[in-house]
Write an enzyme that holds these catalytic residues in place. Structure first.
Site, PDB file in Angstrom:
ATOM      1  N   SER A 158     125.108   7.917 -48.539  1.00 28.94           N
ATOM      2  CA  SER A 158     124.115   8.137 -47.499  1.00 28.94           C
ATOM      3  C   SER A 158     122.803   8.125 -48.658  1.00 28.94           C
ATOM      4  O   SER A 158     122.763   8.207 -49.724  1.00 28.94           O
ATOM      5  CB  SER A 158     124.382   9.734 -47.266  1.00 28.94           C
ATOM      6  N   TYR A 171     126.538  17.965 -50.804  1.00 31.51           N
ATOM      7  CA  TYR A 171     126.817  16.471 -50.426  1.00 31.51           C
ATOM      8  C   TYR A 171     126.046  15.318 -50.868  1.00 31.51           C
ATOM      9  O   TYR A 171     126.580  14.306 -51.225  1.00 31.51           O
ATOM     10  CB  TYR A 171     126.102  16.544 -48.744  1.00 31.51           C
TER      11      TYR A 171
END
Ligand code: NAD
Length: 267
Positions: A158, A171
């Site tokens: 990401s 995350y």
């Protein structure tokens, strides 16, 4: 001009977390191109409809009893944090389609919280799914690739793993590790004929984004031809994944491709 080098036809492909969103788009795209795909996530009831739709399409495409070029699908329940389930996933794949050519480590999850509000359990859960899940699947499936003729591994990171994230520090840390791991593993396994690459998507309109971030943009309203965008469609990530899985990316190894629309110079 030929597009053959972008083909994944005839390949055996596992895409973790393929019940919805980006993973679902990848299995649908790969099957359409003639790959046999393993649809897998934590719940059988969510993956079966995806596999059934692919197999129905393959039957529709068959003409006069002749096999279609469309790929086939099986649905195998697997939590990527559960080592034994990952081993069973590998066995079920080999039994159905033979050795695995491509592994897409797509399963992922997050939740939005200030760092101070993330409990030890919340932190561990997110690192477990995004990082340890990638470790389990890569080691279990990759060993088979090493014994065979090699393969391709594609990790889904990401932009949060490249630049950090104020609301998703757990995350971001896990995805940063996935990006780093991609480079290490590419070096480790190149001599076994395995290429390992990574994709860092920006914002993509999926169920995950709608539930985690409260963004209710519908992918149907996103125009692929528009260059000035900060949100993408799942199939735009499937396109990049197909490129990395295909011979077209033969000289690409250990890299992370960012797929996130227009850069903003004021940030
Ligand atoms: P999604 O929530 O729509 O799909 C995630 C998939 O992973 C689902 O199939 C879910 O069931 C599965 N999954 C979750 N935990 C699992 C586990 N423990 N074991 C097996 N499967 C599990 O999400 P998405 O938006 O399609 O995201 C797909 C990947 O792309 C993720 O790795 C995500 O971090 C990454 N990503 C997404 C975006 C975005 O904007 N959508 C941006 C950057 C990165």
């Amino acid at each position: 001009m030929t597009t053959d080098q972008f083909s994944v036809a005839g390949q055996t492909v596992i895409v973790t977390g393929s019940s919805s969103g980006i993973g679902r788009s990848i299995v649908e795209r790969f099957a359409e191109d003639g790959a046999n795909v393993v649809v897998t996530s934590r719940s059988q009831e969510n993956i079966e409809p995806v596999a059934d739709a692919i197999n129905d399409r393959a039957s529709d495409e068959s003409e006069d009893g002749e096999e279609s070029d469309y790929g086939r699908a099986i649905a195998v329940e697997c939590d990527v944090t559960d080592r034994e389930a990952v081993e069973a996933l590998r066995e079920a794949t080999i039994e159905a389609f033979g050795p695995v050519d491509v592994l897409v480590n797509n399963a992922g999850a997050s939740f939005v919280a200030d760092f101070g509000d993330i409990s030890p359990n919340g932190w561990k859960t997110i690192v477990d799914i995004n990082l340890h899940g990638t470790y389990h699947c890569t080691q279990v499936v990759g060993e088979g690739m090493r014994e065979a003729d090699g393969g391709r591994i594609i990790n889904m990171a990401s932009v949060a793993g490249q630049r950090g994230s104020t609301g998703m520090s757990h995350y971001g840390a896990a995805k940063a590790a996935v990006i780093n791991f991609t480079t290490s593993l590419a070096t480790n396994w190149a001599e076994d004929g395995i290429r390992v690459n990574c994709i860092a998507p920006g914002l993509v309109a999926t169920e995950g984004v709608r539930s985690q971030m409260g963004i209710d943009e519908d992918e149907g309203g996103i125009d692929r031809t528009e260059a000035d965008r900060r949100i993408g469609r799942p199939e735009e990530i499937a396109d990049a994944t197909q490129f990395l899985a295909s011979p077209a990316s033969s000289y690409l190894n250990g890299e992370t491709i960012t797929v996130k629309g227009v850069p903003r110079l004021d940030e």
